[in-house]
Design a protein around this motif. Sequence first.
Motif, PDB file in Angstrom:
ATOM      1  N   PRO A 256       5.228   5.130  -8.737  1.00  0.00           N
ATOM      2  CA  PRO A 256       5.526   2.985  -7.669  1.00  0.00           C
ATOM      3  C   PRO A 256       6.559   2.235  -8.613  1.00  0.00           C
ATOM      4  O   PRO A 256       6.237   2.684  -9.539  1.00  0.00           O
ATOM      5  CB  PRO A 256       3.982   3.118  -7.572  1.00  0.00           C
ATOM      6  CG  PRO A 256       3.388   3.388  -8.433  1.00  0.00           C
ATOM      7  CD  PRO A 256       4.215   4.701  -8.649  1.00  0.00           C
TER       8      PRO A 256
ATOM      9  N   SER B 288       2.516   1.721  -3.657  1.00  0.00           N
ATOM     10  CA  SER B 288       0.946   1.571  -5.282  1.00  0.00           C
ATOM     11  C   SER B 288       1.212   3.099  -4.327  1.00  0.00           C
ATOM     12  O   SER B 288       0.490   4.180  -5.759  1.00  0.00           O
ATOM     13  CB  SER B 288       0.145   1.379  -4.251  1.00  0.00           C
ATOM     14  OG  SER B 288       0.814  -0.326  -4.563  1.00  0.00           O
ATOM     15  N   ALA B 289       0.928   4.364  -3.573  1.00  0.00           N
ATOM     16  CA  ALA B 289       0.695   5.503  -2.786  1.00  0.00           C
ATOM     17  C   ALA B 289       1.857   6.091  -3.347  1.00  0.00           C
ATOM     18  O   ALA B 289       1.616   7.767  -3.617  1.00  0.00           O
ATOM     19  CB  ALA B 289       0.826   5.933  -1.257  1.00  0.00           C
ATOM     20  N   HIS B 290       2.222   5.612  -3.692  1.00  0.00           N
ATOM     21  CA  HIS B 290       3.812   7.222  -4.584  1.00  0.00           C
ATOM     22  C   HIS B 290       3.587   7.044  -5.795  1.00  0.00           C
ATOM     23  O   HIS B 290       2.630   6.528  -6.349  1.00  0.00           O
ATOM     24  CB  HIS B 290       4.959   5.926  -4.256  1.00  0.00           C
ATOM     25  CG  HIS B 290       5.807   6.211  -3.113  1.00  0.00           C
ATOM     26  ND1 HIS B 290       6.814   4.728  -3.518  1.00  0.00           N
ATOM     27  CD2 HIS B 290       5.993   6.138  -1.826  1.00  0.00           C
ATOM     28  CE1 HIS B 290       7.599   4.596  -1.935  1.00  0.00           C
ATOM     29  NE2 HIS B 290       7.053   6.225  -1.619  1.00  0.00           N
TER      30      HIS B 290
ATOM     31  N   ALA C 204       0.759  -1.319   0.006  1.00  0.00           N
ATOM     32  CA  ALA C 204      -0.095   0.103  -0.145  1.00  0.00           C
ATOM     33  C   ALA C 204       0.987   0.773   0.183  1.00  0.00           C
ATOM     34  O   ALA C 204       0.278   2.077  -0.975  1.00  0.00           O
ATOM     35  CB  ALA C 204      -0.734   0.474   1.390  1.00  0.00           C
ATOM     36  N   GLN C 205       2.076   1.096   0.504  1.00  0.00           N
ATOM     37  CA  GLN C 205       3.062   2.461   1.155  1.00  0.00           C
ATOM     38  C   GLN C 205       3.473   2.738  -0.190  1.00  0.00           C
ATOM     39  O   GLN C 205       3.155   3.769  -0.695  1.00  0.00           O
ATOM     40  CB  GLN C 205       4.052   2.195   2.085  1.00  0.00           C
ATOM     41  CG  GLN C 205       3.668   2.209   3.436  1.00  0.00           C
ATOM     42  CD  GLN C 205       4.640   2.335   4.016  1.00  0.00           C
ATOM     43  OE1 GLN C 205       5.059   1.762   3.923  1.00  0.00           O
ATOM     44  NE2 GLN C 205       4.451   2.932   5.393  1.00  0.00           N
TER      45      GLN C 205
END
Length: 65
Positions: A30, A25-27, A22-23
């Motif tokens: 990514p 993917s949030a970039h 999740a972290q």
Amino acid sequence: MSLQAHIDSLAEKRALLKHAIAQESAHPMPNFVLITTLKKQNLALKEEMQRYFIMLGKEEYAATS
């Protein structure tokens, strides 16, 4: 280590992997290679947990997790 303790340990590792996915993917950009690697590790842990649930006689849980 008991079988249930091992399953709990695997579940914790899966939770950490899900958080890392999740972290990443949030970039804004990514790293999809990293995400793919983490997802494969997550799937491997899930399959291992399912095998243990079947050994414990918890087939109904293994089918839904």
